[in-house]
Design an enzyme around this catalytic site. Structure first.
Site, short mmCIF file in Angstrom:
data_model
loop_
_atom_site.label_atom_id
_atom_site.label_comp_id
_atom_site.label_asym_id
_atom_site.label_seq_id
_atom_site.Cartn_x
_atom_site.Cartn_y
_atom_site.Cartn_z
N SER A 17 2.09 20.61 -46.07
CA SER A 17 3.18 19.63 -45.95
C SER A 17 2.77 18.31 -46.58
O SER A 17 1.59 17.95 -46.57
CB SER A 17 3.48 19.40 -44.47
OG SER A 17 4.28 18.25 -44.31
N TYR A 33 0.59 17.83 -35.93
CA TYR A 33 1.14 18.71 -36.98
C TYR A 33 0.47 18.42 -38.33
O TYR A 33 0.01 19.34 -39.01
CB TYR A 33 2.65 18.47 -37.06
CG TYR A 33 3.37 19.09 -38.24
CD1 TYR A 33 3.81 20.41 -38.21
CD2 TYR A 33 3.64 18.33 -39.39
CE1 TYR A 33 4.50 20.96 -39.29
CE2 TYR A 33 4.33 18.87 -40.47
CZ TYR A 33 4.75 20.19 -40.42
OH TYR A 33 5.42 20.73 -41.49
P1 NAD Z 1 11.85 27.20 -40.08
O1 NAD Z 1 12.00 26.78 -38.67
O2 NAD Z 1 13.02 27.78 -40.75
O3 NAD Z 1 10.64 28.21 -40.25
C1 NAD Z 1 9.55 28.27 -39.40
C2 NAD Z 1 9.49 29.66 -38.79
O4 NAD Z 1 8.24 29.86 -38.17
C3 NAD Z 1 10.52 29.92 -37.73
O5 NAD Z 1 11.65 30.54 -38.26
C4 NAD Z 1 9.83 30.81 -36.71
O6 NAD Z 1 10.35 32.11 -36.63
C5 NAD Z 1 8.40 30.88 -37.23
N1 NAD Z 1 7.46 30.68 -36.13
C6 NAD Z 1 7.17 29.53 -35.50
N2 NAD Z 1 6.28 29.77 -34.52
C7 NAD Z 1 6.01 31.10 -34.54
C8 NAD Z 1 5.18 31.95 -33.77
N3 NAD Z 1 4.43 31.48 -32.76
N4 NAD Z 1 5.18 33.28 -34.08
C9 NAD Z 1 5.93 33.77 -35.07
N5 NAD Z 1 6.72 32.99 -35.85
C10 NAD Z 1 6.76 31.68 -35.57
O7 NAD Z 1 11.34 25.88 -40.85
P2 NAD Z 1 10.82 25.62 -42.35
O8 NAD Z 1 11.09 24.19 -42.58
O9 NAD Z 1 11.32 26.62 -43.30
O10 NAD Z 1 9.25 25.79 -42.19
C11 NAD Z 1 8.47 26.62 -43.01
C12 NAD Z 1 7.18 25.93 -43.34
O11 NAD Z 1 7.45 24.79 -44.15
C13 NAD Z 1 6.38 25.42 -42.14
O12 NAD Z 1 5.01 25.67 -42.37
C14 NAD Z 1 6.64 23.92 -42.18
O13 NAD Z 1 5.57 23.21 -41.58
C15 NAD Z 1 6.69 23.71 -43.66
N6 NAD Z 1 7.30 22.44 -44.06
C16 NAD Z 1 8.62 22.24 -43.87
C17 NAD Z 1 9.16 21.02 -44.27
C18 NAD Z 1 10.63 20.71 -44.09
O14 NAD Z 1 11.03 19.58 -44.35
N7 NAD Z 1 11.45 21.65 -43.70
C19 NAD Z 1 8.35 20.03 -44.85
C20 NAD Z 1 6.99 20.29 -45.03
C21 NAD Z 1 6.48 21.51 -44.64
#
Ligand code: NAD
Ligand code: MG
Length: 282
Positions: A176, A189
């Site tokens: 991130s 985080y």
């Molecule tokens: P999202 O909520 O759609 O995806 C995260 C998924 O992780 C969830 O759908 C969930 O099913 C899964 N998850 C969480 N805990 C779990 C567990 N204990 N066991 C199994 N599955 C689990 O959100 P996203 O934004 O698509 O996130 C995906 C990645 O992108 C993450 O690593 C997040 O940190 C990173 N990220 C997102 C952003 C943003 O702005 N959306 C920015 C930087 C990084």
């Protein structure tokens, strides 16, 4: 500015409501042309039910891969991903469970190998975040939840994948922008996301001799269920980037396609910064 939300058992399951997000995140551009870059590869994608992971699953399928998605609880989102992958003419195996459990990771990995025939690309992408204003508000329970989900699970799954990887197979880890610039509301985080950078760089060195590449993507503000589920003030989300808006999952997943394909054959230990133009080191 982002306001912290309370850490409760309930908000852990909130990320499942992609179907209620307005506007609905764009999973893939209609005009995205697949060109067989991942023909007959098998990819295991954590958090593949929604957001970035979902988009990666659909892009990989359009590029010719079968996918397995691991998710915590969001059956509707996972069903939708499966449908989208199948529309591309590829297989999608849904695996529901908690990646914090090493035992579950083993079962999930074995199921993927048994039902799809192996794993060529491991995408460690699942994560949780629980914004907190003060360090003293980060409970030990939250700290454990965040580290076990966001980085321990990467170790569990990668340890299973490596022994059966062949030359050309690869790992892609989601970090991130918060780790590169710091985040006053997401200290725990951002720490896990920093650990992912160290993990990626170190593993890349360890596995280079086996021709296994390990890279990552460090997204900036991307419109996914994680955002409305964990931030109160989402009106301005992404507006402080150079491009002045949040990104769509469809704008992030092509970086994973690149890192999973032969096109990145001379790249390992690196991060692609899909963040709307924030210049960060490394
Ligand atoms: P999202 O909520 O759609 O995806 C995260 C998924 O992780 C969830 O759908 C969930 O099913 C899964 N998850 C969480 N805990 C779990 C567990 N204990 N066991 C199994 N599955 C689990 O959100 P996203 O934004 O698509 O996130 C995906 C990645 O992108 C993450 O690593 C997040 O940190 C990173 N990220 C997102 C952003 C943003 O702005 N959306 C920015 C930087 C990084
Ligand atoms: Mg989800």
């Amino acid at each position: 500015m982002k306001k912290p939300t309370k850490f409760t058992e309930q908000n852990q399951s909130l990320p499942g409501h992609q179907h209620k997000m307005i506007p609905v995140p764009q999973v893939i551009r209609e005009d995205y042309q697949g060109s067989g870059k991942l023909k007959d590869k098998i990819a295991l994608i954590t958090g593949g039910d929604s957001g970035i992971g979902k988009s990666v699953a659909v892009h990989f399928a359009r590029e010719g891969a079968d996918v397995a998605i691991i998710y915590l609880s969001e059956d509707k989102d996972a069903d939708d991903t499966k449908q989208l992958v199948e529309k591309e003419g590829r297989k999608c195996l849904k695996i529901k469970g908690d990646l914090k459990s090493e035992n579950f990771c083993k079962k999930a990995f074995d199921q993927c190998v048994k039902e799809l025939g192996g794993v060529n690309v491991l995408v460690n992408n699942a994560a949780v975040q629980f914004p907190k204003d003060k360090l003293t508000s980060i409970s030990t329970k939250q700290l454990q939840e965040t580290f076990e989900t966001n980085i321990f699970s990467f170790f569990h799954l990668t340890k299973l994948a490596i022994p059966q990887f062949k030359a050309g197979d690869c790992v892609i880890n989601t970090s991130s922008v918060t780790t590169y610039r710091g985040s006053e509301h997401l200290v725990d985080y951002a720490s896990t996301k920093g650990a992912i950078v160290g993990f990626t760089r170190s593993l890349a060195l360890m596995l280079a001799k086996d021709k296994i590449r390990v890279n990552g993507v460090a997204p900036g503000p991307i419109w996914t269920p994680l955002i409305p589920a964990t931030f109160d003030d989402i009106e301005k989300f992404g507006q402080d980037t150079a491009l002045g808006r949040a990104g769509q999952p469809s704008e992030v997943a092509p970086a994973y396609v690149f890192l999973a394909s032969e096109d990145s054959s001379y790249i390992t230990g690196q991060f692609i910064h899909v963040n709307g133009g924030e210049i960060v080191g490394g």
